[in-house]
Write a protein that holds these residues in place. Structure first.
Motif, PDB file in Angstrom:
ATOM      1  N   GLU A 164       1.983   7.515  10.341  1.00 47.22           N
ATOM      2  CA  GLU A 164       2.575   8.714  10.942  1.00 47.22           C
ATOM      3  C   GLU A 164       4.045   8.491  11.290  1.00 47.22           C
ATOM      4  N   ILE A 165       4.356   7.334  11.867  1.00 46.17           N
ATOM      5  CA  ILE A 165       5.763   7.079  12.229  1.00 46.17           C
ATOM      6  C   ILE A 165       6.625   7.012  10.970  1.00 46.17           C
ATOM      7  N   MET A 166       6.105   6.421   9.896  1.00 44.88           N
ATOM      8  CA  MET A 166       6.864   6.382   8.641  1.00 44.88           C
ATOM      9  C   MET A 166       7.106   7.801   8.115  1.00 44.88           C
ATOM     10  N   ILE A 167       6.100   8.646   8.200  1.00 43.73           N
ATOM     11  CA  ILE A 167       6.254  10.029   7.714  1.00 43.73           C
ATOM     12  C   ILE A 167       7.246  10.799   8.589  1.00 43.73           C
ATOM     13  N   PHE A 168       7.174  10.628   9.900  1.00 44.64           N
ATOM     14  CA  PHE A 168       8.141  11.289  10.783  1.00 44.64           C
ATOM     15  C   PHE A 168       9.567  10.818  10.464  1.00 44.64           C
ATOM     16  N   ASN A 194       0.828  -1.214   0.000  1.00 41.18           N
ATOM     17  CA  ASN A 194       0.000   0.000   0.000  1.00 41.18           C
ATOM     18  C   ASN A 194       0.859   1.259   0.000  1.00 41.18           C
ATOM     19  N   ILE A 195       1.958   1.244   0.801  1.00 40.14           N
ATOM     20  CA  ILE A 195       2.827   2.421   0.862  1.00 40.14           C
ATOM     21  C   ILE A 195       3.445   2.696  -0.511  1.00 40.14           C
ATOM     22  N   LEU A 196       3.935   1.631  -1.173  1.00 43.74           N
ATOM     23  CA  LEU A 196       4.575   1.806  -2.480  1.00 43.74           C
ATOM     24  C   LEU A 196       3.595   2.338  -3.520  1.00 43.74           C
ATOM     25  N   SER A 197       2.316   2.029  -3.343  1.00 46.11           N
ATOM     26  CA  SER A 197       1.323   2.528  -4.294  1.00 46.11           C
ATOM     27  C   SER A 197       0.723   3.861  -3.862  1.00 46.11           C
ATOM     28  N   GLY A 198       1.277   4.434  -2.783  1.00 47.81           N
ATOM     29  CA  GLY A 198       0.792   5.735  -2.314  1.00 47.81           C
ATOM     30  C   GLY A 198      -0.472   5.646  -1.495  1.00 47.81           C
ATOM     31  N   ASN A 199      -0.841   4.442  -1.103  1.00 46.91           N
ATOM     32  CA  ASN A 199      -2.042   4.265  -0.296  1.00 46.91           C
ATOM     33  C   ASN A 199      -1.634   3.919   1.127  1.00 46.91           C
ATOM     34  N   LEU A 200      -1.929   4.802   2.064  1.00 42.39           N
ATOM     35  CA  LEU A 200      -1.541   4.573   3.461  1.00 42.39           C
ATOM     36  C   LEU A 200      -2.586   3.778   4.227  1.00 42.39           C
ATOM     37  N   GLY A 201      -3.626   3.329   3.527  1.00 43.46           N
ATOM     38  CA  GLY A 201      -4.631   2.484   4.173  1.00 43.46           C
ATOM     39  C   GLY A 201      -5.845   3.257   4.654  1.00 43.46           C
ATOM     40  N   ILE A 202      -6.724   2.529   5.326  1.00 43.56           N
ATOM     41  CA  ILE A 202      -7.959   3.090   5.864  1.00 43.56           C
ATOM     42  C   ILE A 202      -7.890   3.073   7.380  1.00 43.56           C
ATOM     43  N   SER A 203      -8.288   4.150   7.997  1.00 47.67           N
ATOM     44  CA  SER A 203      -8.279   4.212   9.466  1.00 47.67           C
ATOM     45  C   SER A 203      -9.212   3.153  10.038  1.00 47.67           C
ATOM     46  N   LEU A 204      -8.719   2.403  11.025  1.00 46.71           N
ATOM     47  CA  LEU A 204      -9.552   1.394  11.660  1.00 46.71           C
ATOM     48  C   LEU A 204     -10.664   2.031  12.497  1.00 46.71           C
ATOM     49  N   ARG A 205     -10.442   3.262  12.915  1.00 51.17           N
ATOM     50  CA  ARG A 205     -11.406   3.916  13.807  1.00 51.17           C
ATOM     51  C   ARG A 205     -12.468   4.710  13.044  1.00 51.17           C
ATOM     52  N   THR A 206     -12.013   5.550  12.097  1.00 53.31           N
ATOM     53  CA  THR A 206     -12.954   6.449  11.413  1.00 53.31           C
ATOM     54  C   THR A 206     -13.354   5.938  10.035  1.00 53.31           C
ATOM     55  N   HIS A 207     -12.623   4.923   9.522  1.00 48.50           N
ATOM     56  CA  HIS A 207     -12.850   4.377   8.180  1.00 48.50           C
ATOM     57  C   HIS A 207     -12.592   5.414   7.081  1.00 48.50           C
ATOM     58  N   GLU A 208     -11.839   6.452   7.412  1.00 48.26           N
ATOM     59  CA  GLU A 208     -11.410   7.447   6.423  1.00 48.26           C
ATOM     60  C   GLU A 208     -10.071   7.017   5.846  1.00 48.26           C
ATOM     61  N   PRO A 209      -9.748   7.439   4.601  1.00 45.61           N
ATOM     62  CA  PRO A 209      -8.381   7.204   4.110  1.00 45.61           C
ATOM     63  C   PRO A 209      -7.361   7.912   5.004  1.00 45.61           C
ATOM     64  N   VAL A 210      -6.282   7.206   5.342  1.00 44.08           N
ATOM     65  CA  VAL A 210      -5.279   7.794   6.241  1.00 44.08           C
ATOM     66  C   VAL A 210      -4.632   9.020   5.603  1.00 44.08           C
ATOM     67  N   THR A 211      -4.469   8.991   4.262  1.00 41.95           N
ATOM     68  CA  THR A 211      -3.881  10.156   3.589  1.00 41.95           C
ATOM     69  C   THR A 211      -4.733  11.406   3.809  1.00 41.95           C
TER      70      THR A 211
END
Length: 306
Positions: free
Chosen positions: A277-281, A71-88
């Motif tokens: 977030e940790i990857m971005i930091f 997902n990271i390589l394709s620019g997709n950081l996934g879906i939030s488990l809590r809000t179901h929003e895209p993490v990006t």
């Protein structure tokens, strides 16, 4: 320089790969069950199991890791488990408030640290030197949350000059950036003072003075320029810490930034947001270090890249 920059840029790839493994294993080693948190306190075991299957948390760790890295390589950081929003989307909302806060904090703290550090070095042993270093020690020793509450009580509650929380206008940056940058200003002042004191003992400074150059030119043009390299290194490191270490300040001022988002994600075991977030930091730290290395050559053209 271009070849050096590209070589360093490509060298970041294996480092990021190792960081991704560490981050994935670390997040999954955290105590707590995200399926239980999402299903609710009173959910039955069957309901928790349904949530776990829906989120693919039953899959082996290596499969979850490959999905994460894919997902990271394709620019997709996934879906939030809590809000179901895209993490990006969530990080996109929180990223710029944190960047503005870090830039403002770094800007005033570096300017203040450079000026007070040079003045303290030139006026070494004077009242101004002692006052500057007293302020620097106070800035390092003062807990940021306490300073933030103190500034909020005086400037927001007593005087009414600034808001107490949130980010609705540029004036809302003043108190959080002052709080966040206080420790950095103190470190920069002490670092600049030490660097300038060491440089003014060099022979070329004595030669410049012997040629009759004005003291201001000797200090601000010749001495400070050569003292800047360790100072720039420290400023780069501090900027990385400001971007990733503003969690306490964001909580005190209810700042809608990356720190507050990370804290909420950890509280609700939102693995995808924490990992992203940790990857971005980490990426921010690596890029800032690369930028600092490039700046060396601009500050002192005698430095050569190999």
């Amino acid at each position: 320089m271009v070849q050096y920059f590209l070589r360093r840029l490509f060298a970041l790839i294996p480092v990021l790969f190792l960081i991704s493994i560490f981050v994935f294993m670390f997040v999954h080693a955290l105590p707590g069950d995200p399926a239980r948190v999402l299903a609710g306190e009173h959910a039955t075991l069957e309901e928790v199991e349904i949530v776990r299957r829906t989120l693919n948390l039953n899959a082996p760790l290596y499969q979850q890791y490959f999905k994460f890295i894919g997902n990271i390589l394709s620019g997709n950081l996934g879906i939030s488990l809590r809000t179901h929003e895209p993490v990006t989307t969530m990080i996109g909302r929180a990223f710029m408030p944190t960047v503005w806060l870090a830039l403002c904090a770094l800007g005033w703290s570096v300017l203040f640290g450079l000026i007070s550090g040079v003045v303290s070095a030139v006026k070494r042993g004077s009242v101004g030197d002692h006052a500057g270093m007293f302020a620097a020690v106070s800035g390092i020793s003062m807990p940021p949350f306490w300073l933030g509450l103190l500034l909020m009580q005086f400037f927001s509650v007593q005087l009414g000059w600034f808001g107490t929380s949130g980010f609705d206008s540029l004036s809302d940056l003043v108190l959080p950036s002052l709080t966040l940058g206080a420790g950095v200003a103190a470190i920069m002042a002490r670092f600049t003072r030490s660097a300038v004191i060491e440089v003014v003992r060099e022979d070329y400074i004595r030669t410049a003075r012997a040629k009759g150059l004005k003291e201001k030119i000797v200090i601000w043009k010749h001495a400070l320029r050569n003292a800047l390299i360790p100072v720039v290194t420290m400023a780069g490191l501090q900027f990385g810490f400001l971007l990733g270490g503003s969690i306490v300040i964001e909580q005190v001022f209810r700042w809608p930034g990356m720190g507050a988002l990370l804290l909420d994600a950890i509280r609700f075991r939102d693995y995808t947001v924490v990992q992203a977030e940790i990857m971005i930091f980490s990426l921010e730290f690596l890029l800032i270090n690369l930028l600092v290395d490039v700046l060396y050559g601009l500050i002192n053209p005698k430095i050569r890249y190999s």
